[in-house]
Write a protein that holds these residues in place. Structure first.
Motif, PDB file in Angstrom:
ATOM      1  N   UNK A   8       0.848  -1.193   0.000  1.00 29.66           N
ATOM      2  CA  UNK A   8       0.000   0.000   0.000  1.00 29.66           C
ATOM      3  C   UNK A   8       0.883   1.242   0.000  1.00 29.66           C
ATOM      4  N   UNK A   9       0.587   2.163  -0.909  1.00 34.68           N
ATOM      5  CA  UNK A   9       1.288   3.446  -0.947  1.00 34.68           C
ATOM      6  C   UNK A   9       0.454   4.467  -0.183  1.00 34.68           C
ATOM      7  N   UNK A  35       0.856  11.180  -7.816  1.00 38.03           N
ATOM      8  CA  UNK A  35       1.556  10.315  -6.871  1.00 38.03           C
ATOM      9  C   UNK A  35       0.996   8.898  -6.901  1.00 38.03           C
ATOM     10  N   UNK A  36      -0.303   8.779  -7.062  1.00 38.95           N
ATOM     11  CA  UNK A  36      -0.928   7.458  -7.141  1.00 38.95           C
ATOM     12  C   UNK A  36      -0.488   6.740  -8.423  1.00 38.95           C
ATOM     13  N   UNK A  37      -0.440   7.448  -9.533  1.00 40.39           N
ATOM     14  CA  UNK A  37       0.011   6.844 -10.782  1.00 40.39           C
ATOM     15  C   UNK A  37       1.462   6.384 -10.665  1.00 40.39           C
ATOM     16  N   UNK A  38       2.300   7.196 -10.037  1.00 43.44           N
ATOM     17  CA  UNK A  38       3.703   6.825  -9.830  1.00 43.44           C
ATOM     18  C   UNK A  38       3.800   5.591  -8.943  1.00 43.44           C
ATOM     19  N   UNK A 244       2.976  -1.402   3.978  1.00 44.68           N
ATOM     20  CA  UNK A 244       2.686  -0.116   3.367  1.00 44.68           C
ATOM     21  C   UNK A 244       3.884   0.821   3.558  1.00 44.68           C
ATOM     22  N   UNK A 245       3.990   1.813   2.675  1.00 47.69           N
ATOM     23  CA  UNK A 245       5.076   2.781   2.751  1.00 47.69           C
ATOM     24  C   UNK A 245       4.658   4.050   2.041  1.00 47.69           C
ATOM     25  N   UNK A 260      10.951  11.170  -0.512  1.00 43.88           N
ATOM     26  CA  UNK A 260       9.888  11.159  -1.512  1.00 43.88           C
ATOM     27  C   UNK A 260       9.118   9.850  -1.447  1.00 43.88           C
ATOM     28  N   UNK A 261       7.915   9.872  -1.980  1.00 39.36           N
ATOM     29  CA  UNK A 261       7.160   8.626  -2.084  1.00 39.36           C
ATOM     30  C   UNK A 261       7.911   7.606  -2.927  1.00 39.36           C
ATOM     31  N   UNK A 262       8.526   8.052  -4.018  1.00 40.40           N
ATOM     32  CA  UNK A 262       9.240   7.128  -4.901  1.00 40.40           C
ATOM     33  C   UNK A 262      10.372   6.420  -4.165  1.00 40.40           C
TER      34      UNK A 262
END
Length: 295
Positions: A8-9, A35-38, A244-245, A260-262
């Motif tokens: 889970x992002x 961000x969701x698409x990434x 999740x992260x 970053x999320x990435x």
């Protein structure tokens, strides 16, 4: 064959000062959708999102922002399960001097009001914070009746509840509700450690104790705030759970710089593989959670 693990992002979260602390935090509907698409490209099967006021960066529960954000994600055709937070609008702030009456900052609404965006937009998953806890001088209110009502409303809309347990007592409440059938035949429970909400600490002993109380037949995941999430992810994968992260749980890297999320998701994918699993596809995540295939 390696086990598929749901990643889970959690791309932004509801911490009030997060946008000030990390400029990489997605705030606007467009930034959240991007961000969701990434996250989907990096291997996440689920996107857990909050919405924020684009003008202030503060967390919001405005239905217009929810509609815009979810609409952008769906219009892009991103193949990812949506998990919308319903943690807002449950706060009670008391005015001590006036006799403990509700004061400024109180957002408390009935269960249907807290979850109206989930009920209107029908994502695959909606959260339920399974317990009352303190947030400084504020109190997040989650009575048994509130929890049962949210679970009932989700069930009527075909939304799977992600039951978030921040402490041992929350998990006992979740066990009781699961035994009543409130969360359906395949509950989804999240162990939340070291969040600073007065809940369970991010220690191996706490994770082991809470994991032991997860009811049989339950899909479960675990996370911890900050760097502790790395070992928690390893333990969760090894123990049959999911992970999740994202920036909701960690705003800074090991050097104390805004991350970053990435970066967080890439590290999570590496951790899942190193622990003997592999990131589940969205189709596999739907099957694991007992949800219908994507139409």
């Amino acid at each position: 064959m390696t086990r598929p693990v749901i990643l889970t992002a959690c791309v932004n979260g509801g911490r009030p000062d997060a946008a000030e602390l990390n400029p990489n935090l997605p705030v606007s509907p467009e930034a959240i959708a991007a961000a969701v698409a990434e996250a989907a490209k990096l291997g996440a099967a689920v996107a857990h999102i909050h919405v924020r006021d684009p003008k202030t960066g503060l967390p919001s529960n405005d239905i217009g922002l929810w509609r815009e954000t979810v609409g952008l994600i769906r219009a892009a055709g991103t193949d990812i399960l949506l998990n919308l937070s319903a943690s807002m609008d449950g706060l009670l702030v008391l005015d001590d001097a006036a006799g403990f009456v509700p004061a400024d900052g109180t957002t408390l609404r009935p269960a249907a009001g807290r979850a109206d965006h989930v009920l209107a937009l029908t994502p695959e998953i909606g959260t339920i914070d399974c317990g009352t806890f303190a947030l400084g001088q504020a109190i997040h209110v989650a009575r048994m009746g509130d929890l049962r009502e949210m679970a009932r409303l989700y069930g009527e809309k075909g939304v799977r509840a992600e039951v978030e347990c921040f402490d041992f007592g929350h998990l006992e409440v979740a066990r009781k509700l699961a035994a009543e059938g409130a969360f359906g035949q395949r509950p989804f429970m999240q162990i939340c450690l070291g969040t600073g909400y007065g809940g369970a600490p991010a220690t191996p002993a706490a994770l082991a104790a809470m994991r032991e109380r997860i009811p049989g037949g339950t899909v479960w995941a675990a996370f911890a705030a900050g760097e502790d999430n790395l070992w928690v992810m390893r333990e969760a994968v090894a123990g049959g759970g999911h992970v999740r992260a994202g920036l909701e749980d960690a705003l800074f890297d090991a050097a104390g710089e805004p991350t970053t999320n990435a970066a967080l998701l890439s590290s999570a994918v590496e951790t899942v593989y190193a622990a003997g699993g592999r990131p589940a596809t969205p189709a596999e995540a739907r099957a694991i959670l007992g949800l219908p295939a994507r139409s």
